[in-house]
Design an enzyme around this catalytic site. Structure first.
Site, PDB file in Angstrom:
ATOM      1  N   LYS A   1      -7.090  -4.901  -2.775  1.00 23.09           N
ATOM      2  CA  LYS A   1      -7.829  -5.307  -1.584  1.00 23.09           C
ATOM      3  C   LYS A   1      -8.821  -4.222  -1.174  1.00 23.09           C
ATOM      4  O   LYS A   1      -8.679  -3.062  -1.564  1.00 23.09           O
ATOM      5  CB  LYS A   1      -6.896  -5.664  -0.433  1.00 23.09           C
ATOM      6  CG  LYS A   1      -5.949  -4.578  -0.009  1.00 23.09           C
ATOM      7  CD  LYS A   1      -4.892  -5.149   0.939  1.00 23.09           C
ATOM      8  CE  LYS A   1      -3.983  -4.072   1.494  1.00 23.09           C
ATOM      9  NZ  LYS A   1      -4.646  -3.104   2.348  1.00 23.09           N
TER      10      LYS A   1
ATOM     11  N   ASP B   1       0.788  -1.247   0.000  1.00 20.29           N
ATOM     12  CA  ASP B   1       0.000   0.000   0.000  1.00 20.29           C
ATOM     13  C   ASP B   1       0.819   1.295   0.000  1.00 20.29           C
ATOM     14  O   ASP B   1       0.505   2.233   0.744  1.00 20.29           O
ATOM     15  CB  ASP B   1      -0.944   0.014   1.206  1.00 20.29           C
ATOM     16  CG  ASP B   1      -1.974  -1.096   1.174  1.00 20.29           C
ATOM     17  OD1 ASP B   1      -1.968  -1.893   0.226  1.00 20.29           O
ATOM     18  OD2 ASP B   1      -2.778  -1.175   2.115  1.00 20.29           O
TER      19      ASP B   1
ATOM     20  N   CYS C   1      -2.041  -2.406   7.865  1.00 23.78           N
ATOM     21  CA  CYS C   1      -1.957  -3.345   6.749  1.00 23.78           C
ATOM     22  C   CYS C   1      -0.680  -4.187   6.770  1.00 23.78           C
ATOM     23  O   CYS C   1      -0.706  -5.359   6.398  1.00 23.78           O
ATOM     24  CB  CYS C   1      -2.123  -2.604   5.431  1.00 23.78           C
ATOM     25  SG  CYS C   1      -3.776  -1.872   5.272  1.00 23.78           S
TER      26      CYS C   1
END
Length: 201
Positions: free
Chosen positions: A108, A21, A147
């Protein structure tokens, strides 16, 4: 578990790099800015170079949310809207040197009613890794206490060895110390913490 003494860790077949991310909305000017989040980019670029040089798999994850995602504050979630699919905020950090021809991108959080911190949650990541014979994951990116934490924990639960790239992670720290606690938890559960200088040339 830590590497004893000055022992170097050697990259080998069966290793994969997971970049979590590293997207514009998580950088300092983004809608959900991670403090010093941009500092992970130079470190990750060096890990990317090491994996590219050895022809090892590289997986890059990205939040890819619908505009009405359940994690957004207007819909009862804890976060400001971020990483909306197709937006500039969802794009990868421009300075991240991704080898487009050789990476796998894992999306995601694509369903409005389902949050997903882990790269394994609701994705085909596990199947992709096993298809390539991967047994050890090197994980860095954003954010340490969400995450990255969830991806590392799920990787360990799935039976992978996991290496935590301590110089390539940064935390949101909603509560002071969240990042440090997350690192300690990952290491307690079996992740091996390293920094770039601990990789064998």
């Amino acid at each position: 578990m830590c590497l004893p003494g000055h022992q170097k860790l050697t990259l080998t077949q069966g290793d994969a790099l997971i970049v979590v991310d590293v997207q514009n909305d998580f950088l300092p000017s983004g809608s959900l800015a991670v403090p010093q989040g941009d500092e992970v980019v130079p470190a990750l670029n060096r890990y990317l170079t090491a994996f590219i040089r050895r022809g090892l798999p590289i997986i890059v994850t990205r939040d890819w949310h619908p505009p009405n995602h359940c994690s957004f504050q207007p819909y009862g979630g804890p976060w400001p809207p971020h990483c909306v699919a197709g937006s500039e905020g969802a794009a990868f950090a421009p300075a991240l040197e991704l080898p487009v021809s050789s990476i796998l991108i894992t999306l995601k959080g694509t369903q409005p009613e389902q949050d997903a911190y882990s790269a394994f949650d609701g994705t085909e990541l596990d199947a992709r890794l096993r298809a390539q014979g991967v047994g050890r994951l090197f994980v860095g990116g954003l954010a340490t206490d969400y995450c990255v934490l969830c991806t590392v924990k799920d990787g360990l639960k799935a039976g992978y060895a996991v290496v935590l790239l301590q110089d390539a992670i940064r935390a949101v720290n909603v509560r002071p110390g969240d990042g440090e606690r997350a690192e300690a938890e990952m290491i307690r559960q079996g992740a091996i913490p390293i920094r770039l200088e601990m990789l064998a040339a």
